[in-house]
Design a protein around this motif. Sequence first.
Motif, PDB file in Angstrom:
ATOM      1  N   GLN A  80      -4.735   1.272   4.099  1.00  0.00           N
ATOM      2  CA  GLN A  80      -4.264   1.710   2.782  1.00  0.00           C
ATOM      3  C   GLN A  80      -3.675   3.102   2.915  1.00  0.00           C
ATOM      4  OE1 GLN A  80      -7.225   2.279  -0.318  1.00  0.00           O
ATOM      5  NE2 GLN A  80      -5.778   1.620  -1.884  1.00  0.00           N
ATOM      6  N   ARG A 127      -1.176   3.614  -2.496  1.00  0.00           N
ATOM      7  CA  ARG A 127      -0.608   2.287  -2.245  1.00  0.00           C
ATOM      8  C   ARG A 127      -1.714   1.243  -2.243  1.00  0.00           C
ATOM      9  NH1 ARG A 127       4.379   2.799   0.344  1.00  0.00           N
ATOM     10  NH2 ARG A 127       4.608   0.578  -0.082  1.00  0.00           N
ATOM     11  N   GLN A 162      -2.727  -3.154   3.057  1.00  0.00           N
ATOM     12  CA  GLN A 162      -1.876  -4.001   3.889  1.00  0.00           C
ATOM     13  C   GLN A 162      -2.710  -4.619   4.992  1.00  0.00           C
ATOM     14  OE1 GLN A 162       1.677  -2.074   5.381  1.00  0.00           O
ATOM     15  NE2 GLN A 162       1.727  -0.694   3.640  1.00  0.00           N
ATOM     16  N   GLU A 171       7.444  -6.809   3.332  1.00  0.00           N
ATOM     17  CA  GLU A 171       6.841  -6.396   2.080  1.00  0.00           C
ATOM     18  C   GLU A 171       6.348  -7.592   1.280  1.00  0.00           C
ATOM     19  OE1 GLU A 171       6.995  -2.414   2.603  1.00  0.00           O
ATOM     20  OE2 GLU A 171       6.344  -3.341   0.740  1.00  0.00           O
ATOM     21  N   ARG A 211       2.004   1.445 -12.873  1.00  0.00           N
ATOM     22  CA  ARG A 211       1.402   2.058 -11.687  1.00  0.00           C
ATOM     23  C   ARG A 211       0.408   3.132 -12.098  1.00  0.00           C
ATOM     24  NH1 ARG A 211       3.598   2.582  -6.808  1.00  0.00           N
ATOM     25  NH2 ARG A 211       1.498   3.304  -6.363  1.00  0.00           N
ATOM     26  N   GLU A 264       0.572  -2.657  -5.349  1.00  0.00           N
ATOM     27  CA  GLU A 264       0.416  -1.241  -5.057  1.00  0.00           C
ATOM     28  C   GLU A 264      -0.620  -0.566  -5.952  1.00  0.00           C
ATOM     29  OE1 GLU A 264       4.364  -0.068  -2.693  1.00  0.00           O
ATOM     30  OE2 GLU A 264       4.221   0.702  -4.743  1.00  0.00           O
TER      31      GLU A 264
END
Lengths: 114, 114
Positions: free
Chosen positions: A38, A42, A45, B1, B9, B107
């Motif tokens: 991370q 964000r 992943q 991605e 966000r 995200e």
Amino acid sequence: AQSVAQPEDQVNVAEGNPLTVKCTYSVSGNPYLFWYVQYPNRGLQFLLKYITGDNLVKGSYGFEAEFNKSQTSFHLKKPSALVSDSALYFCAVRDIAPNYQLIWGAGTKLIIKP
Amino acid sequence: EADIYQTPRYLVIGTGKKITLECSQTMGHDKMYWYQQDPGMELHLIHYSYGVNSTEKGDLSSESTVSRIRTEHFPLTLESARPSHTSQYLCASTLAGTNTGELFFGEGSRLTVL
């Protein structure tokens, strides 16, 4: 109960040096193990996973992890650290049936210094 | 991605307001998840869904609710926000039937309740 532990809150490594981020687990049966990264502000992943096969698993960004059944460990490694590797790293283990949810470690902050 | 999107966000709101955090994915994944994460801390599963009209509570008790009317959409709602709800909320998805634990994350939505 299944569990995963990341014994280090923070790991500091100089750029260019090898790095290791530790993870140990406790599961019934064969473990499904994962590493996620991370970056600041964000989401997470996926980096790599171990399900079966070779004990050394290769993943994204040059990372690899070594599965050690006798030590119940799944340490994340990289031969040469980059400043851009600085992030929060999470180890996870898949829960047993029928749940199959991921059980997460508390995370390890990796700081790579130039 | 990964093709999974969260809005907003960042959100700062007053106590008592109703909020909805949106999560959408374009990968056709059946399984979707909401995690709560305090900054730099471990993830806690609060809700998940295995498909349309399927919703389950996770391990962490939460006053939020979710719905899954469409495969691609998994919104989370707080009817009356409180300061204790201040946190980061992460949405994730994966293919049903794989059980391999490889999640794709948005995200995140960072919520601050004053």
